[in-house]
Scaffold this motif. Sequence first.
Motif, short mmCIF file in Angstrom:
data_model
loop_
_atom_site.label_atom_id
_atom_site.label_comp_id
_atom_site.label_asym_id
_atom_site.label_seq_id
_atom_site.Cartn_x
_atom_site.Cartn_y
_atom_site.Cartn_z
N LEU A 1 0.69 -1.42 0.03
CA LEU A 1 0.00 -0.22 0.05
C LEU A 1 0.76 1.17 -0.03
O LEU A 1 1.97 1.18 0.52
N ASN A 2 0.30 2.35 -0.60
CA ASN A 2 0.95 3.67 -0.68
C ASN A 2 0.79 4.35 0.72
O ASN A 2 1.50 4.88 1.44
N LEU A 3 -0.44 3.93 1.35
CA LEU A 3 -0.93 4.55 2.75
C LEU A 3 -1.70 3.71 3.40
O LEU A 3 -2.77 2.74 2.52
N PHE A 4 -1.77 3.61 4.63
CA PHE A 4 -2.78 2.89 5.54
C PHE A 4 -3.32 4.10 6.13
O PHE A 4 -3.11 4.73 6.78
N ILE A 5 -4.90 3.84 5.98
CA ILE A 5 -5.67 4.81 6.58
C ILE A 5 -6.71 4.28 7.40
O ILE A 5 -7.62 3.20 7.13
N GLU B 1 -10.38 16.57 6.38
CA GLU B 1 -9.06 16.41 7.03
C GLU B 1 -8.20 15.13 6.39
O GLU B 1 -7.09 15.14 6.09
N ILE B 2 -9.02 14.30 6.17
CA ILE B 2 -8.41 12.95 5.72
C ILE B 2 -7.86 13.16 4.14
O ILE B 2 -6.75 12.66 3.94
N ALA B 3 -8.78 13.85 3.41
CA ALA B 3 -8.21 14.16 2.10
C ALA B 3 -7.22 14.92 1.88
O ALA B 3 -6.33 14.73 1.19
N THR B 4 -7.03 16.10 2.97
CA THR B 4 -6.03 16.89 3.05
C THR B 4 -4.81 16.06 3.27
O THR B 4 -3.86 16.14 2.59
N ILE C 1 -4.21 12.87 2.84
CA ILE C 1 -4.04 11.94 1.87
C ILE C 1 -3.12 12.73 0.59
O ILE C 1 -2.07 12.25 0.01
N LYS C 2 -3.64 13.99 0.36
CA LYS C 2 -2.86 14.73 -0.54
C LYS C 2 -1.62 15.08 -0.20
O LYS C 2 -0.49 15.03 -1.02
N MET D 1 0.82 12.10 -0.61
CA MET D 1 1.21 11.89 -2.02
C MET D 1 2.07 13.06 -2.64
O MET D 1 2.93 12.72 -3.29
N ASP D 2 1.82 14.21 -2.05
CA ASP D 2 2.93 15.19 -2.49
C ASP D 2 4.32 14.96 -1.92
O ASP D 2 5.08 15.77 -2.36
N ASN D 3 4.13 14.61 -0.68
CA ASN D 3 5.55 14.43 -0.11
C ASN D 3 5.85 13.20 0.25
O ASN D 3 6.27 12.58 1.42
#
Length: 140
Positions: free
Chosen positions: A37-41, A91-94, A96-97, A100-102
């Motif tokens: 995974l790229n992220l675990f949320i 907040e979750i969307a922010t 995630i972005k 992905m940007d960093n």
Amino acid sequence: DGPLKIQYQSYIDKYNLGNSIKILGYKPNAYKYLSCLNLFILPSLKEGLPITILEAMQSCTPIIATNVGAIPSVLDNGKYGTIVNPANAKEIATAIKHHMDNRELSLSVAELARHHVLENFSCSSMTNKYLDIYHKVIQK
């Protein structure tokens, strides 16, 4: 799986996100997939000490989780992952972005998290902590 699976899948289809988001449903031994995974949320509203957070940390997967239960403590108030307020999709969307940007920063934080979980939450570490407690109790 769950009652919202069809609704979420329709959002994924509507916004052509099928290449980025997969709903896999229940998987036994899901921890085996974490490193892919790229992220675990973990957007929980209530938690104790979620083992999934420890598994994500061990797999060196960047984490976004809500500020509930023991999550802030395990993530050392954001040192080892991003903490957001519960029930706050924006907040979750922010977050995630931001991840992905960093990407390099996210991966370096995930590496720190891996070392932290191995030092503090591994079987041997937990066993030693329990033994310390037992020895202190016996000495009294």
